[in-house]
Write a protein that holds these residues in place. Structure first.
Motif, PDB file in Angstrom:
ATOM      1  N   ASN A   2       0.797  -1.215   0.000  1.00  0.00           N
ATOM      2  CA  ASN A   2       0.000   0.000   0.000  1.00  0.00           C
ATOM      3  C   ASN A   2       0.835   1.272   0.000  1.00  0.00           C
ATOM      4  OD1 ASN A   2      -2.028  -1.852   2.192  1.00  0.00           O
ATOM      5  ND2 ASN A   2      -2.686  -1.264   0.160  1.00  0.00           N
ATOM      6  N   LEU A   3       1.795   1.324   0.921  1.00  0.00           N
ATOM      7  CA  LEU A   3       2.460   2.595   1.192  1.00  0.00           C
ATOM      8  C   LEU A   3       3.978   2.469   1.265  1.00  0.00           C
ATOM      9  CD1 LEU A   3       0.116   3.947   3.983  1.00  0.00           C
ATOM     10  CD2 LEU A   3       0.682   5.209   1.901  1.00  0.00           C
ATOM     11  N   SER A   4       4.641   3.480   0.703  1.00  0.00           N
ATOM     12  CA  SER A   4       6.057   3.709   0.964  1.00  0.00           C
ATOM     13  C   SER A   4       6.151   5.072   1.639  1.00  0.00           C
ATOM     14  CB  SER A   4       6.874   3.721  -0.327  1.00  0.00           C
ATOM     15  OG  SER A   4       6.938   2.448  -0.916  1.00  0.00           O
ATOM     16  N   ILE A   5       6.762   5.112   2.807  1.00  0.00           N
ATOM     17  CA  ILE A   5       6.921   6.367   3.545  1.00  0.00           C
ATOM     18  C   ILE A   5       8.394   6.735   3.518  1.00  0.00           C
ATOM     19  CG2 ILE A   5       6.572   7.549   5.752  1.00  0.00           C
ATOM     20  CD1 ILE A   5       4.434   5.380   6.357  1.00  0.00           C
ATOM     21  N   ILE A   6       8.701   7.845   2.873  1.00  0.00           N
ATOM     22  CA  ILE A   6      10.087   8.264   2.663  1.00  0.00           C
ATOM     23  C   ILE A   6      10.391   9.432   3.595  1.00  0.00           C
ATOM     24  CG2 ILE A   6      11.721   9.217   1.003  1.00  0.00           C
ATOM     25  CD1 ILE A   6      10.185   7.745  -1.178  1.00  0.00           C
ATOM     26  N   HIS A  77      15.434  11.771  -3.933  1.00  0.00           N
ATOM     27  CA  HIS A  77      15.716  11.044  -5.175  1.00  0.00           C
ATOM     28  C   HIS A  77      16.090   9.601  -4.874  1.00  0.00           C
ATOM     29  CE1 HIS A  77      18.061   9.708  -8.684  1.00  0.00           C
ATOM     30  NE2 HIS A  77      17.314  10.539  -9.378  1.00  0.00           N
ATOM     31  N   ALA A  78      16.937   9.409  -3.871  1.00  0.00           N
ATOM     32  CA  ALA A  78      17.347   8.052  -3.495  1.00  0.00           C
ATOM     33  C   ALA A  78      16.158   7.253  -2.968  1.00  0.00           C
ATOM     34  CB  ALA A  78      18.452   8.117  -2.439  1.00  0.00           C
ATOM     35  N   GLY A  79      15.322   7.889  -2.173  1.00  0.00           N
ATOM     36  CA  GLY A  79      14.139   7.204  -1.654  1.00  0.00           C
ATOM     37  C   GLY A  79      13.144   6.859  -2.739  1.00  0.00           C
ATOM     38  N   PHE A  80      12.929   7.779  -3.670  1.00  0.00           N
ATOM     39  CA  PHE A  80      12.009   7.529  -4.783  1.00  0.00           C
ATOM     40  C   PHE A  80      12.463   6.330  -5.614  1.00  0.00           C
ATOM     41  CE2 PHE A  80      10.498  12.232  -5.083  1.00  0.00           C
ATOM     42  CZ  PHE A  80       9.696  12.038  -3.974  1.00  0.00           C
ATOM     43  N   ALA A  81      13.774   6.212  -5.792  1.00  0.00           N
ATOM     44  CA  ALA A  81      14.297   5.112  -6.599  1.00  0.00           C
ATOM     45  C   ALA A  81      14.005   3.752  -5.963  1.00  0.00           C
ATOM     46  CB  ALA A  81      15.807   5.283  -6.803  1.00  0.00           C
ATOM     47  N   LYS A  82      13.902   3.704  -4.643  1.00  0.00           N
ATOM     48  CA  LYS A  82      13.702   2.440  -3.931  1.00  0.00           C
ATOM     49  C   LYS A  82      12.235   2.156  -3.601  1.00  0.00           C
ATOM     50  CE  LYS A  82      18.149   1.518  -3.516  1.00  0.00           C
ATOM     51  NZ  LYS A  82      18.774   0.338  -4.163  1.00  0.00           N
ATOM     52  N   ALA A  83      11.377   3.160  -3.662  1.00  0.00           N
ATOM     53  CA  ALA A  83       9.997   3.018  -3.196  1.00  0.00           C
ATOM     54  C   ALA A  83       9.212   2.009  -4.029  1.00  0.00           C
ATOM     55  CB  ALA A  83       9.303   4.372  -3.232  1.00  0.00           C
ATOM     56  N   LYS A  84       8.453   1.157  -3.354  1.00  0.00           N
ATOM     57  CA  LYS A  84       7.678   0.115  -4.026  1.00  0.00           C
ATOM     58  C   LYS A  84       6.168   0.247  -3.791  1.00  0.00           C
ATOM     59  CE  LYS A  84      11.506  -3.171  -3.475  1.00  0.00           C
ATOM     60  NZ  LYS A  84      11.950  -4.432  -2.816  1.00  0.00           N
ATOM     61  N   GLY A  85       5.760   1.123  -2.904  1.00  0.00           N
ATOM     62  CA  GLY A  85       4.353   1.243  -2.563  1.00  0.00           C
ATOM     63  C   GLY A  85       3.516   1.851  -3.675  1.00  0.00           C
ATOM     64  N   VAL A  87       1.215   4.021  -3.163  1.00  0.00           N
ATOM     65  CA  VAL A  87       1.200   5.438  -2.791  1.00  0.00           C
ATOM     66  C   VAL A  87       2.475   5.723  -2.017  1.00  0.00           C
ATOM     67  CG1 VAL A  87       0.020   7.220  -1.447  1.00  0.00           C
ATOM     68  CG2 VAL A  87      -1.320   5.534  -2.721  1.00  0.00           C
ATOM     69  N   VAL A  88       3.107   6.840  -2.349  1.00  0.00           N
ATOM     70  CA  VAL A  88       4.357   7.233  -1.696  1.00  0.00           C
ATOM     71  C   VAL A  88       4.107   8.493  -0.874  1.00  0.00           C
ATOM     72  CG1 VAL A  88       6.747   7.951  -2.055  1.00  0.00           C
ATOM     73  CG2 VAL A  88       5.718   6.234  -3.568  1.00  0.00           C
ATOM     74  N   LYS A 158       3.691  15.147   1.729  1.00  0.00           N
ATOM     75  CA  LYS A 158       3.027  15.023   0.432  1.00  0.00           C
ATOM     76  C   LYS A 158       2.751  13.552   0.135  1.00  0.00           C
ATOM     77  CE  LYS A 158       4.909  19.133  -1.911  1.00  0.00           C
ATOM     78  NZ  LYS A 158       5.603  19.766  -0.772  1.00  0.00           N
ATOM     79  N   ALA A 159       1.782  13.325  -0.750  1.00  0.00           N
ATOM     80  CA  ALA A 159       1.458  11.969  -1.188  1.00  0.00           C
ATOM     81  C   ALA A 159       1.485  11.927  -2.711  1.00  0.00           C
ATOM     82  CB  ALA A 159       0.083  11.549  -0.671  1.00  0.00           C
ATOM     83  N   TYR A 160       1.961  10.809  -3.260  1.00  0.00           N
ATOM     84  CA  TYR A 160       2.108  10.667  -4.707  1.00  0.00           C
ATOM     85  C   TYR A 160       1.664   9.277  -5.154  1.00  0.00           C
ATOM     86  CZ  TYR A 160       5.839  14.048  -3.511  1.00  0.00           C
ATOM     87  OH  TYR A 160       6.561  15.088  -2.981  1.00  0.00           O
ATOM     88  N   LYS A 161       1.169   9.205  -6.370  1.00  0.00           N
ATOM     89  CA  LYS A 161       1.110   7.904  -7.018  1.00  0.00           C
ATOM     90  C   LYS A 161       2.538   7.457  -7.304  1.00  0.00           C
ATOM     91  CE  LYS A 161      -3.323   8.339  -9.460  1.00  0.00           C
ATOM     92  NZ  LYS A 161      -3.966   8.428 -10.793  1.00  0.00           N
ATOM     93  N   ASN A 162       2.766   6.167  -7.252  1.00  0.00           N
ATOM     94  CA  ASN A 162       4.110   5.654  -7.503  1.00  0.00           C
ATOM     95  C   ASN A 162       4.620   6.062  -8.883  1.00  0.00           C
ATOM     96  OD1 ASN A 162       6.077   3.436  -8.541  1.00  0.00           O
ATOM     97  ND2 ASN A 162       6.052   3.157  -6.322  1.00  0.00           N
ATOM     98  N   VAL A 163       3.734   6.069  -9.868  1.00  0.00           N
ATOM     99  CA  VAL A 163       4.145   6.393 -11.231  1.00  0.00           C
ATOM    100  C   VAL A 163       4.672   7.817 -11.334  1.00  0.00           C
ATOM    101  CG1 VAL A 163       1.842   7.160 -11.977  1.00  0.00           C
ATOM    102  CG2 VAL A 163       3.450   6.239 -13.666  1.00  0.00           C
ATOM    103  N   VAL A 164       4.212   8.703 -10.447  1.00  0.00           N
ATOM    104  CA  VAL A 164       4.667  10.098 -10.479  1.00  0.00           C
ATOM    105  C   VAL A 164       6.128  10.193 -10.069  1.00  0.00           C
ATOM    106  CG1 VAL A 164       4.369  12.407  -9.500  1.00  0.00           C
ATOM    107  CG2 VAL A 164       2.362  11.032 -10.070  1.00  0.00           C
ATOM    108  N   ILE A 165       6.461   9.579  -8.938  1.00  0.00           N
ATOM    109  CA  ILE A 165       7.830   9.715  -8.439  1.00  0.00           C
ATOM    110  C   ILE A 165       8.840   8.967  -9.307  1.00  0.00           C
ATOM    111  CG2 ILE A 165       7.108  10.219  -6.102  1.00  0.00           C
ATOM    112  CD1 ILE A 165       8.531   6.859  -6.548  1.00  0.00           C
ATOM    113  N   LYS A 166       8.367   8.016 -10.117  1.00  0.00           N
ATOM    114  CA  LYS A 166       9.268   7.296 -11.009  1.00  0.00           C
ATOM    115  C   LYS A 166       9.512   8.057 -12.308  1.00  0.00           C
ATOM    116  CE  LYS A 166       9.594   3.710  -8.270  1.00  0.00           C
ATOM    117  NZ  LYS A 166      10.829   3.450  -7.488  1.00  0.00           N
TER     118      LYS A 166
END
Length: 318
Positions: A2-6, A77-85, A87-88, A158-166
């Motif tokens: 569900n969630l990745s919290i960076i 940037h480093a967190g976004f690269a690893k996030a799998k949720g 929603v981020v 902030k909250a993002y769809k995963n596709v946004v941060i990628k």
């Protein structure tokens, strides 16, 4: 998931255990599957050891340690690269952002289909002179320049769809303008939610007045990149042509005046005695330089390689 919290951080050893406990409570209450990614941006206190200990007791806790302080944008940037949720969530580690806001932010992304939801700290507990007034001026300028109408660009929650941060590149100090970067990348459904702002409980703020100066400079940069980042010659070439036109007109005026004076019997008048000569010369030089700047920008754009913007020392659970 569900969630990745960076959570980027710098010297927040006092707040980390409490923040972790608070997040786990919210995740458990709402039965979320989650990961918490702490990015230690070169802390000199005991922050990394605490993250390592938390990761041993909770496998959902993951950590990235930078070799030195590279900045919040690089940490994100480093967190976004690893996030799998799906929603981020991004938030600060100083306990001024409340994890209790996460469920509402998650629902706005999943149920209302926002690409990005930005927090708005409507009621703040910061110094009015040091932060509130400069922040209001900064946000006003950001809205007018970017066309993204948020009340609080600086809010870290902030909250993002995963596709946004990628699909966005966060570099330099552009973390303030992630909503603008998202809009420029084609993610236009951007929402805002009033969130609770809490007084700092431990330590001192890592940001001073210089961040607002840097923020305005970054605003100019992102304005330029959003409009001319893919075609720098369109800006520099246009201004260069304008300078050439001014130079040619000034040169034509000099020649005309010289001919008039020659026919009138003035044979000793020097071209350099005419102020238009210097206007023409300056305009020609500036025009040439602007054209060269445009060409160089196009060449760099087509030949640049992606560079590492930070160095990772250690990772846990990743």
């Amino acid at each position: 998931m569900n969630l990745s919290i960076i959570i980027p951080l710098l010297n927040e050893q006092e707040s980390l255990p409490e923040l972790h406990q608070w997040i786990v409570k919210v995740m458990t209450t709402h039965n979320y599957t989650y990961e918490v990614i702490f990015i230690d941006d070169g802390s000199t206190d005991n922050s990394w050891q605490i993250i390592a200990d938390l990761s041993k007791s909770n496998p959902n806790v993951k950590g990235i340690q930078f070799l030195r302080n590279f900045g919040k944008s690089q940490a994100l940037h480093a967190g976004f690269a690893k996030a799998k949720g799906d929603v981020v969530i991004t938030m600060d580690a100083d306990l001024q952002d409340s994890p209790d806001e996460i469920p509402d932010l998650y629902n706005m992304i999943m149920q209302q289909n926002f690409d990005l939801v930005s927090g708005w700290k409507k009621k703040r507990y910061d110094s009015v002179v040091a932060k509130n007034l400069p922040s209001k001026l900064f946000n006003w300028a950001a809205r007018k320049t970017s066309g993204v109408y948020l009340n609080d660009f600086n809010c870290g929650l902030k909250a993002y769809k995963n596709v946004v941060i990628k699909n966005i590149e966060v570099s330099g100090e552009m973390h303030r303008y992630i909503p603008v970067l998202a809009k420029n990348a084609g993610f236009g459904k951007i929402g805002e939610k009033v969130v609770i702002h809490q007084a700092r409980k431990y330590g001192e703020s890592k940001f001073g007045m210089s961040r607002f100066i840097n923020g305005f400079l970054d605003l100019i940069t992102i304005w330029f990149l959003s409009r001319y980042g893919k075609r720098p010659m369109h800006l520099f070439g246009a201004v260069g042509v304008l300078m050439f036109v001014i130079g040619f007109l000034a040169t034509g005026a000099i020649i005309t005046l010289k001919l008039i004076k020659l026919y009138s019997g003035y044979h000793t008048i020097l071209v350099t005695d005419n102020p238009l000569f210097y206007i023409a010369l300056t305009a020609m030089i500036l025009g040439s330089q602007l054209f060269l700047a445009g060409f160089l920008g196009e060449i760099i754009l087509r030949t640049k390689n992606n560079e590492e913007r930070y160095k990772i020392s250690t990772e846990v659970n990743l």
